[in-house]
Motif scaffolding. Structure first.
Motif, short mmCIF file in Angstrom:
data_model
loop_
_atom_site.label_atom_id
_atom_site.label_comp_id
_atom_site.label_asym_id
_atom_site.label_seq_id
_atom_site.Cartn_x
_atom_site.Cartn_y
_atom_site.Cartn_z
N TYR A 1 6.21 -3.01 7.88
CA TYR A 1 4.96 -3.86 8.42
C TYR A 1 4.85 -5.26 8.21
O TYR A 1 4.09 -6.04 8.80
CB TYR A 1 3.71 -3.21 7.67
CG TYR A 1 3.44 -1.71 7.82
CD1 TYR A 1 3.29 -1.30 9.37
CD2 TYR A 1 3.54 -0.86 6.95
CE1 TYR A 1 3.20 0.20 9.43
CE2 TYR A 1 3.34 0.51 7.30
CZ TYR A 1 3.42 1.03 8.57
OH TYR A 1 3.07 2.33 8.73
N LYS B 1 -4.36 -9.12 11.41
CA LYS B 1 -4.58 -7.75 10.98
C LYS B 1 -4.18 -7.87 9.53
O LYS B 1 -3.05 -8.58 9.18
CB LYS B 1 -3.36 -6.98 11.91
CG LYS B 1 -4.03 -6.84 12.99
CD LYS B 1 -2.94 -6.01 13.95
CE LYS B 1 -1.47 -6.67 14.20
NZ LYS B 1 -0.83 -6.11 15.12
N VAL B 2 -4.73 -6.75 8.68
CA VAL B 2 -4.44 -6.71 7.42
C VAL B 2 -4.21 -5.35 7.03
O VAL B 2 -4.65 -4.55 7.61
CB VAL B 2 -5.92 -7.10 6.53
CG1 VAL B 2 -5.58 -6.97 5.23
CG2 VAL B 2 -6.48 -8.51 6.95
N CYS B 3 -3.36 -5.05 6.14
CA CYS B 3 -2.94 -3.84 5.61
C CYS B 3 -2.94 -3.88 4.15
O CYS B 3 -2.44 -4.78 3.36
CB CYS B 3 -2.05 -3.14 6.30
SG CYS B 3 -0.09 -3.69 5.87
N ILE B 4 -3.29 -2.53 3.50
CA ILE B 4 -3.11 -2.52 2.29
C ILE B 4 -2.25 -1.29 1.90
O ILE B 4 -2.33 -0.15 2.26
CB ILE B 4 -4.48 -1.96 1.63
CG1 ILE B 4 -5.72 -3.04 1.84
CG2 ILE B 4 -4.17 -1.99 -0.20
CD1 ILE B 4 -7.13 -2.56 1.48
N LEU B 5 -0.92 -1.66 0.96
CA LEU B 5 0.08 -0.64 0.97
C LEU B 5 0.28 -0.38 -0.67
O LEU B 5 0.74 -1.22 -1.50
CB LEU B 5 1.47 -1.36 1.42
CG LEU B 5 1.43 -1.74 2.82
CD1 LEU B 5 2.66 -2.31 3.38
CD2 LEU B 5 1.10 -0.64 3.85
N PRO B 6 -0.30 0.95 -1.10
CA PRO B 6 -0.28 1.20 -2.45
C PRO B 6 1.35 1.21 -3.00
O PRO B 6 1.89 1.60 -2.01
CB PRO B 6 -0.98 2.43 -2.66
CG PRO B 6 -1.04 2.91 -1.29
CD PRO B 6 -1.05 1.84 -0.33
N GLN B 7 1.69 0.71 -3.84
CA GLN B 7 2.86 0.65 -4.31
C GLN B 7 4.00 0.01 -3.47
O GLN B 7 5.16 0.28 -3.39
CB GLN B 7 3.65 2.05 -4.70
CG GLN B 7 2.83 2.44 -6.23
CD GLN B 7 1.74 3.93 -5.78
OE1 GLN B 7 2.11 4.58 -4.75
NE2 GLN B 7 0.59 3.58 -6.09
N LYS C 1 4.24 0.57 -0.42
CA LYS C 1 4.85 1.95 0.69
C LYS C 1 5.04 1.22 2.00
O LYS C 1 4.24 0.69 2.50
CB LYS C 1 3.94 3.03 0.55
CG LYS C 1 4.31 4.40 0.77
CD LYS C 1 3.22 5.28 0.51
CE LYS C 1 3.35 6.48 1.45
NZ LYS C 1 2.01 7.05 1.55
N ASP C 2 6.25 1.40 2.50
CA ASP C 2 6.43 1.16 3.93
C ASP C 2 6.62 -0.36 4.03
O ASP C 2 6.38 -0.78 5.23
CB ASP C 2 5.94 1.87 4.88
CG ASP C 2 5.94 3.35 4.60
OD1 ASP C 2 6.88 3.77 4.36
OD2 ASP C 2 5.00 4.04 4.93
N LEU D 1 -8.24 -13.98 3.61
CA LEU D 1 -7.33 -12.78 3.73
C LEU D 1 -6.88 -12.72 5.27
O LEU D 1 -5.95 -12.43 5.48
CB LEU D 1 -8.48 -11.62 3.17
CG LEU D 1 -8.38 -11.27 1.62
CD1 LEU D 1 -9.49 -10.32 1.34
CD2 LEU D 1 -6.77 -11.18 1.17
N LEU E 1 -11.96 2.33 -3.40
CA LEU E 1 -10.64 2.13 -3.17
C LEU E 1 -9.84 2.27 -4.29
O LEU E 1 -9.83 1.81 -5.26
CB LEU E 1 -10.80 0.39 -3.06
CG LEU E 1 -9.38 0.06 -1.91
CD1 LEU E 1 -8.96 0.60 -1.02
CD2 LEU E 1 -9.21 -1.30 -1.90
N TYR E 2 -8.97 3.36 -4.18
CA TYR E 2 -8.00 3.86 -5.24
C TYR E 2 -8.77 3.92 -6.60
O TYR E 2 -8.27 3.65 -7.73
CB TYR E 2 -6.75 2.94 -5.31
CG TYR E 2 -6.14 2.37 -3.93
CD1 TYR E 2 -5.49 3.52 -2.99
CD2 TYR E 2 -6.09 1.13 -3.44
CE1 TYR E 2 -4.91 3.34 -2.11
CE2 TYR E 2 -5.57 0.98 -2.10
CZ TYR E 2 -4.92 2.22 -1.49
OH TYR E 2 -4.35 1.91 -0.24
N PHE F 1 2.12 -7.28 10.53
CA PHE F 1 0.54 -7.74 9.76
C PHE F 1 0.70 -9.12 9.22
O PHE F 1 1.86 -9.62 8.82
CB PHE F 1 0.40 -6.68 8.76
CG PHE F 1 -0.16 -5.35 9.52
CD1 PHE F 1 -1.45 -5.30 9.56
CD2 PHE F 1 0.68 -4.20 9.60
CE1 PHE F 1 -2.08 -3.95 9.96
CE2 PHE F 1 0.28 -3.21 10.02
CZ PHE F 1 -1.08 -3.09 10.11
#
Lengths: 225, 225
Positions: free
Chosen positions: A156, A143-149, A151-152, A137, A99-100, A160
């Motif tokens: 969402y 529902k889960v999301c991971i947004l780097p920086q 983003k957008d 979590l 992950l990243y 989410f």
């Protein structure tokens, strides 16, 4: 040529190490530790040094740069160093290697050269943060999301139940404008290190500026009222 | 009354256990292990029994039911059993206790009764799957989402670089209709167990029916061509 390379996730270090990670770190001939700047100590090494006291270690420079030429030069140098080893080696990384991770490029290049690479999972800071903050979590059908920086992020927020923002030094800029009462923001920084810190609250209550650190993350949860 | 309850994530068992999890399992007075049906063995227990041979264990029934009254009755019984202990106990859970754990309700109820609860992170099956499949979950600015039961999958296929579908027995129904050439689907089931299995391919190539197991997950990745 090097026989095998382990990409070892060290989680947040200390007791968050898995048995597998520890066994591999103990058996390899050398452990490569990442530094972001010459002369600066390695955070990953700090987090596990108590367990690898007698091991041979070598620093690899992975600068936090956006200059692609500089990055490429460093990567090729690092690749050469790893390839020139004789036995089995490990390259350690914070959290989980999938992950990243800065090293995804490294695993690919090594495999292209015919080197066996094994990835060893580590506790991602996302999970370490959730346990310290005493939150889930996600439950049930959330529902889960991971947004780097981040983003957008705006796009969402309604969709989410849990949004994770990471890989940024600027949580404050990304989150301070969130003017919504239905959100709770949970923040964590530098987990496992002496100056680790967590907090939570509504977007208006939180003092973000202490969390402007690259090793920080935010978990944004929609509260059911 | 019970002194402290540890919610211990056991990852995919075996060497994926963290040092912290192992230390806690060794020191507690009793380990509660979840079963989904009376007379059925506990998957979580199977995955770590080699490490806790001399420990006192007790089964707790958490049925895979949608009948709220039945669930509530079981939960209350389990809660009573845990509360009636004298010392420190652990309740083990597959993966990580903060992501879709059946026990979130349990932690909350225990805390409401004034019991100290500590959550101990484990390797989520998402990360275990990614390392076995030799893939990155995300790199650079890629966005990730986790959709339980594949909820709203169509809506997010274009937006997210990586989509994880889990908590379902019916990956086949959810995924077989995906008629797109730009996707690779990675599947993993029953990781850590004797019949663990992984595969990957385009939606048309994959033989889904071997993965219709509740302990399975899919990682859907958009390929850059």
């Amino acid at each position: 040529m090097v026989k095998k390379v382990y990409g070892v996730g060290i989680g947040i270090g200390g007791e968050s190490l898995t048995l597998k990670a520890l066994n591999i770190l103990k058996k390899v001939d050398k452990i490569f530790i990442p530094i972001s700047k010459r002369g600066k100590s390695s955070v990953a090494y700090e987090l596990i040094k108590e367990y690898i006291k007698d091991k041979k270690v070598e620093e690899l420079l992975f600068p936090m740069s956006k200059d692609k030429d500089e990055l490429k030069k460093c990567w090729e140098e690092n690749l050469k160093k790893i390839l020139s080893e004789e036995g089995e080696v490990a390259l350690i990384t914070l959290g989980d290697p999938t992950l990243y991770s800065t090293f995804s490029y490294m695993w690919k290049s090594l495999r292209e050269k015919g080197v066996e690479v094994e990835i060893v999972s580590g506790i991602s800071s996302i999970f370490a943060a959730a346990s310290l903050l005493n939150i889930s979590l996600a439950e049930g059908e959330e529902k889960v999301c991971i947004l780097p920086q981040g983003k957008d992020l705006d796009k969402y927020l309604d969709d989410f139940d849990t949004i994770i923002v990471m890989k940024t030094k600027n949580l404050e800029n990304i989150l301070k404008g969130l003017d919504r009462d239905d959100l709770t923001i949970y923040l964590a920084k530098r987990l496992g290190l002496e100056d680790e810190k967590i907090t939570f609250g509504s977007p208006r209550e939180i003092n973000f500026n202490e969390f402007n650190d690259y090793l920080s993350l935010a978990i944004i949860k929609k509260e059911r009222r």
